[in-house]
Write a protein that holds these residues in place. Structure first.
Motif, PDB file in Angstrom:
ATOM      1  N   CYS A  95     -61.388 -21.655  19.195  1.00  0.00           N
ATOM      2  CA  CYS A  95     -60.911 -20.270  19.279  1.00  0.00           C
ATOM      3  C   CYS A  95     -59.990 -20.095  20.481  1.00  0.00           C
ATOM      4  O   CYS A  95     -58.916 -19.482  20.377  1.00  0.00           O
ATOM      5  CB  CYS A  95     -62.108 -19.328  19.371  1.00  0.00           C
ATOM      6  N   ALA A  96     -60.386 -20.632  21.639  1.00  0.00           N
ATOM      7  CA  ALA A  96     -59.558 -20.531  22.837  1.00  0.00           C
ATOM      8  C   ALA A  96     -58.222 -21.250  22.648  1.00  0.00           C
ATOM      9  O   ALA A  96     -57.165 -20.780  23.109  1.00  0.00           O
ATOM     10  CB  ALA A  96     -60.310 -21.110  24.030  1.00  0.00           C
ATOM     11  N   ALA A  97     -58.247 -22.381  21.949  1.00  0.00           N
ATOM     12  CA  ALA A  97     -57.019 -23.136  21.716  1.00  0.00           C
ATOM     13  C   ALA A  97     -56.040 -22.354  20.843  1.00  0.00           C
ATOM     14  O   ALA A  97     -54.826 -22.345  21.097  1.00  0.00           O
ATOM     15  CB  ALA A  97     -57.350 -24.480  21.064  1.00  0.00           C
ATOM     16  N   VAL A  98     -56.550 -21.679  19.811  1.00  0.00           N
ATOM     17  CA  VAL A  98     -55.679 -20.881  18.946  1.00  0.00           C
ATOM     18  C   VAL A  98     -55.101 -19.690  19.714  1.00  0.00           C
ATOM     19  O   VAL A  98     -53.916 -19.359  19.571  1.00  0.00           O
ATOM     20  CB  VAL A  98     -56.442 -20.413  17.695  1.00  0.00           C
ATOM     21  N   LEU A  99     -55.916 -19.043  20.536  1.00  0.00           N
ATOM     22  CA  LEU A  99     -55.419 -17.928  21.351  1.00  0.00           C
ATOM     23  C   LEU A  99     -54.288 -18.375  22.266  1.00  0.00           C
ATOM     24  O   LEU A  99     -53.237 -17.723  22.362  1.00  0.00           O
ATOM     25  CB  LEU A  99     -56.563 -17.345  22.181  1.00  0.00           C
ATOM     26  N   ALA A 100     -54.487 -19.478  22.945  1.00  0.00           N
ATOM     27  CA  ALA A 100     -53.484 -19.950  23.902  1.00  0.00           C
ATOM     28  C   ALA A 100     -52.242 -20.503  23.208  1.00  0.00           C
ATOM     29  O   ALA A 100     -51.121 -20.357  23.701  1.00  0.00           O
ATOM     30  CB  ALA A 100     -54.102 -21.015  24.807  1.00  0.00           C
ATOM     31  N   GLY A 101     -52.442 -21.139  22.069  1.00  0.00           N
ATOM     32  CA  GLY A 101     -51.322 -21.798  21.395  1.00  0.00           C
ATOM     33  C   GLY A 101     -50.696 -20.990  20.278  1.00  0.00           C
ATOM     34  O   GLY A 101     -49.993 -21.569  19.436  1.00  0.00           O
ATOM     35  N   ALA A 102     -50.915 -19.680  20.266  1.00  0.00           N
ATOM     36  CA  ALA A 102     -50.389 -18.850  19.174  1.00  0.00           C
ATOM     37  C   ALA A 102     -48.875 -18.985  18.982  1.00  0.00           C
ATOM     38  O   ALA A 102     -48.408 -19.108  17.836  1.00  0.00           O
ATOM     39  CB  ALA A 102     -50.767 -17.386  19.408  1.00  0.00           C
ATOM     40  N   PRO A 103     -48.049 -18.972  20.045  1.00  0.00           N
ATOM     41  CA  PRO A 103     -46.597 -19.120  19.812  1.00  0.00           C
ATOM     42  C   PRO A 103     -46.230 -20.438  19.140  1.00  0.00           C
ATOM     43  O   PRO A 103     -45.394 -20.472  18.229  1.00  0.00           O
ATOM     44  CB  PRO A 103     -46.016 -19.035  21.235  1.00  0.00           C
ATOM     45  N   VAL A 120     -47.016 -13.627  16.516  1.00  0.00           N
ATOM     46  CA  VAL A 120     -47.829 -14.133  17.618  1.00  0.00           C
ATOM     47  C   VAL A 120     -48.887 -13.112  18.020  1.00  0.00           C
ATOM     48  O   VAL A 120     -50.063 -13.442  18.240  1.00  0.00           O
ATOM     49  CB  VAL A 120     -46.940 -14.508  18.817  1.00  0.00           C
ATOM     50  N   THR A 121     -48.483 -11.841  18.126  1.00  0.00           N
ATOM     51  CA  THR A 121     -49.448 -10.788  18.468  1.00  0.00           C
ATOM     52  C   THR A 121     -50.572 -10.722  17.443  1.00  0.00           C
ATOM     53  O   THR A 121     -51.759 -10.662  17.804  1.00  0.00           O
ATOM     54  CB  THR A 121     -48.737  -9.424  18.546  1.00  0.00           C
ATOM     55  N   CYS A 122     -50.216 -10.740  16.170  1.00  0.00           N
ATOM     56  CA  CYS A 122     -51.235 -10.681  15.119  1.00  0.00           C
ATOM     57  C   CYS A 122     -52.121 -11.936  15.142  1.00  0.00           C
ATOM     58  O   CYS A 122     -53.337 -11.848  14.911  1.00  0.00           O
ATOM     59  CB  CYS A 122     -50.569 -10.543  13.751  1.00  0.00           C
ATOM     60  N   THR A 123     -51.532 -13.085  15.437  1.00  0.00           N
ATOM     61  CA  THR A 123     -52.299 -14.327  15.458  1.00  0.00           C
ATOM     62  C   THR A 123     -53.366 -14.292  16.544  1.00  0.00           C
ATOM     63  O   THR A 123     -54.476 -14.809  16.357  1.00  0.00           O
ATOM     64  CB  THR A 123     -51.357 -15.523  15.674  1.00  0.00           C
ATOM     65  N   ARG A 124     -53.071 -13.675  17.678  1.00  0.00           N
ATOM     66  CA  ARG A 124     -54.054 -13.632  18.762  1.00  0.00           C
ATOM     67  C   ARG A 124     -55.247 -12.744  18.389  1.00  0.00           C
ATOM     68  O   ARG A 124     -56.360 -13.002  18.841  1.00  0.00           O
ATOM     69  CB  ARG A 124     -53.381 -13.157  20.049  1.00  0.00           C
ATOM     70  N   ALA A 127     -57.235 -14.907  15.769  1.00  0.00           N
ATOM     71  CA  ALA A 127     -57.849 -16.115  16.325  1.00  0.00           C
ATOM     72  C   ALA A 127     -59.343 -15.941  16.570  1.00  0.00           C
ATOM     73  O   ALA A 127     -60.102 -16.920  16.536  1.00  0.00           O
ATOM     74  CB  ALA A 127     -57.154 -16.503  17.631  1.00  0.00           C
ATOM     75  N   LEU A 128     -59.787 -14.714  16.803  1.00  0.00           N
ATOM     76  CA  LEU A 128     -61.212 -14.470  17.064  1.00  0.00           C
ATOM     77  C   LEU A 128     -62.082 -14.840  15.875  1.00  0.00           C
ATOM     78  O   LEU A 128     -63.282 -15.101  16.025  1.00  0.00           O
ATOM     79  CB  LEU A 128     -61.423 -13.002  17.444  1.00  0.00           C
ATOM     80  N   THR A 129     -61.485 -14.884  14.698  1.00  0.00           N
ATOM     81  CA  THR A 129     -62.277 -15.209  13.508  1.00  0.00           C
ATOM     82  C   THR A 129     -62.731 -16.667  13.502  1.00  0.00           C
ATOM     83  O   THR A 129     -63.657 -17.014  12.767  1.00  0.00           O
ATOM     84  CB  THR A 129     -61.478 -14.928  12.219  1.00  0.00           C
ATOM     85  N   VAL A 130     -62.084 -17.524  14.275  1.00  0.00           N
ATOM     86  CA  VAL A 130     -62.537 -18.914  14.335  1.00  0.00           C
ATOM     87  C   VAL A 130     -63.994 -18.967  14.790  1.00  0.00           C
ATOM     88  O   VAL A 130     -64.815 -19.706  14.243  1.00  0.00           O
ATOM     89  CB  VAL A 130     -61.637 -19.730  15.279  1.00  0.00           C
ATOM     90  N   LEU A 131     -64.337 -18.135  15.787  1.00  0.00           N
ATOM     91  CA  LEU A 131     -65.708 -18.092  16.289  1.00  0.00           C
ATOM     92  C   LEU A 131     -66.626 -17.304  15.363  1.00  0.00           C
ATOM     93  O   LEU A 131     -67.695 -17.779  14.975  1.00  0.00           O
ATOM     94  CB  LEU A 131     -65.735 -17.485  17.688  1.00  0.00           C
ATOM     95  N   THR A 132     -66.204 -16.093  14.988  1.00  0.00           N
ATOM     96  CA  THR A 132     -67.091 -15.239  14.188  1.00  0.00           C
ATOM     97  C   THR A 132     -67.313 -15.802  12.790  1.00  0.00           C
ATOM     98  O   THR A 132     -68.432 -15.780  12.271  1.00  0.00           O
ATOM     99  CB  THR A 132     -66.531 -13.815  14.100  1.00  0.00           C
ATOM    100  N   PHE A 133     -66.264 -16.326  12.154  1.00  0.00           N
ATOM    101  CA  PHE A 133     -66.437 -16.930  10.834  1.00  0.00           C
ATOM    102  C   PHE A 133     -67.358 -18.145  10.911  1.00  0.00           C
ATOM    103  O   PHE A 133     -68.159 -18.396  10.005  1.00  0.00           O
ATOM    104  CB  PHE A 133     -65.079 -17.372  10.267  1.00  0.00           C
TER     105      PHE A 133
END
Length: 500
Positions: A95-103, A120-124, A127-133
């Protein structure tokens, strides 16, 4: 099992209907343009996370583990103690990797996108769904292994509640970002809806064990690789479509979402039967496991082909009724309907892949064969889409998707007999062939009825056409000797006579 299937299908159909409402609102508020394309690129994250950790890798890994423990009479909490800490840690890191690497992610997925900053804004948010899903998928696997199907069936429902609620309340202020925020909220709701049932039926372990676990790299990596190669067809589609005109990604998405509705319903039956299949395999009952897989394939074939016949015959009417409102124009309807008809031809292949992958992992075996098969199908999809798009546009992308996944399904089917279960490939092929002819006849009847009803508006055309297609398909399938159709029609006839 029948009651569980009815419960699962009933709740999940409600969620699917709400998902259809979600797509309708997305089309109404944002149409098919640069903004909706940006959101859909960001939506690639939860789409991938869902198939990876809700209905993909975690399902294929955890249900056999829990089922084997229960078959031995062990406490399932011991499985939780050794697996949940590792899975949670991996999810947090990812999840942290997707948040940081969104661009970088947005550029890799859609280099020709009109508004990458918005994506990029929408992706951030998404990205939280990686953890919650991931947490939701783990809870779902544990509950389904314990024969609890209600809360897991509600995942799609509460997920779409979050998205629809945020879009309705916040779209005027935040635009398409409201939908991305709804995705994040929906992921949290997927966890919360399962927690009470999980605590009652499974519970928390007395202590956490960070040592040995059945979830070794050798067991996890093949399943994850299979799931990602299956989902990667979406990556190919959006990568190639990003160089076409604005709105193409949206047309592909809307068409695919409508075409996937019958597939989602059909695979819900397999979601109920998979824990039983895993227990049969764990117990060494090959005959029962073979019968289960063959019955699932026949049922899925019937459900899919009748739906495909209707969707091909009435694609323009269906799209117009569902999506042609607000910012979604008649031109968008025509483009989406064309793509939808092509996509429909590959839905059976997608459904077969969903059914056939499960036996390969039912006993926790570490096989790379499904990965190789999906990689071959993905490579074929990429080549055909790249070569065909300059000539035929978006329909070429849809055709490449269908051809690639159908080839993968055939390879999985033939490989299953040699490697896992002695299923009768000839019997399955015969059933598919007979029902394909029935579906073609039903589609032809639907197209003829559509020509007769040209003076009607799309909604009555779609309703009447659906009745025609269903009646022709059911009648011809029963004449062809398809046992599941005969059983259903007989049950309906008895109920009607009883009511009279």
């Amino acid at each position: 099992m029948a009651k569980a299937a009815v419960l699962t299908v009933g709740i999940s159909l409600t969620g699917t209907a709400l998902g259809l409402g979600r797509d309708l609102l997305l089309a109404r508020y944002f149409g098919a343009g640069g903004g909706s394309d940006a959101f859909l690129v960001a939506w690639t994250v939860p789409e991938t996370a869902y198939v990876l950790v809700v209905e993909g890798a975690l399902t294929l890994l955890m249900i056999p583990l829990f089922s084997a423990a229960l078959a031995r009479g062990d406490d399932a909490r011991a499985v939780v103690a050794t697996t949940l800490p590792r899975i949670t840690f991996a999810l947090v890191v990812l999840c942290a990797a997707v948040l940081a690497g969104a661009p970088l992610l947005v550029h890799a997925l859609a280099p020709g996108l009109a508004d990458p900053g918005l994506a990029v804004t929408c992706t951030r948010y998404t990205a939280l769904t990686v953890l919650t899903f991931g947490v939701a998928g783990y809870l779902s696997a544990a509950l389904r292994a314990h024969q609890v199907f209600g809360p897991p069936a509600a995942l799609t429902l509460v997920y779409n509640v979050g998205i629809v609620g945020c879009m309705i309340l916040l779209h005027a202020r935040f635009g398409v970002v409201s939908a991305a925020g709804g995705v994040a909220l929906g992921g949290l709701l997927m966890v919360l809806v399962q927690v009470p049932a999980y605590l009652r039926r499974v519970g928390l372990p007395h202590g956490w064990h960070l040592g040995g676990s059945a979830l070794t790299a050798g067991a996890v990596v093949p399943v994850v690789a299979y799931t990602l190669t299956r989902q990667a067809q979406v990556f190919v589609e959006r990568f190639v479509a990003s160089d076409l005109s604005a709105g193409t990604i949206s047309h592909l998405n809307y068409a695919q979402k409508i075409d996937q509705i019958p597939m989602l319903v059909a695979l819900l039956v397999c979601a109920v039967t998979f824990p039983t299949l895993a227990r049969d395999v764990a117990a060494g009952d090959v005959a029962k496991a073979r019968h289960r897989v063959e019955a699932d394939l026949r049922t899925v074939t019937a459900l899919i082909l009748v739906s495909v016949a209707f969707l091909i015959a009435y694609a323009p009417q269906v799209v117009a009724v569902l999506l042609q409102h607000g910012e979604f124009t008649a031109a968008d309807t025509a483009a989406t309907a064309t793509v939808m008809r092509v996509y429909a031809l590959g839905v059976l292949g997608h459904s077969f892949v969903g059914v056939l992958a499960r036996p390969y992992y039912a006993d926790g075996q570490r096989t790379w064969f499904p990965v190789a098969v999906m990689a071959a199908g993905l490579g074929l999809t990429a080549v055909l889409a790249t070569l065909g798009t300059p000539l035929f546009g978006a329909p070429a992308i849809a055709a490449a998707n269908g051809i690639g996944i159908t080839v993968a399904a055939v390879l999985l089917l033939t490989g299953l007999r040699r490697r896992v279960l002695p299923i009768s490939v000839r019997a399955i092929a015969g059933a598919v062939g007979r029902l394909a002819l029935v579906g073609a006849a039903a589609c032809g009847a639907g197209l003829f009825a559509a020509r007769v009803m040209t003076g009607l508006t799309p909604l009555p055309q779609a309703i009447a056409g659906g009745i025609v297609v269903l009646a022709v398909f059911a009648g011809l399938a029963r004449l062809a000797g398809f046992p599941e159709i005969a059983a259903v029609t007989t049950a309906v006839s008895r109920r009607l006579r009883h009511d009279d």
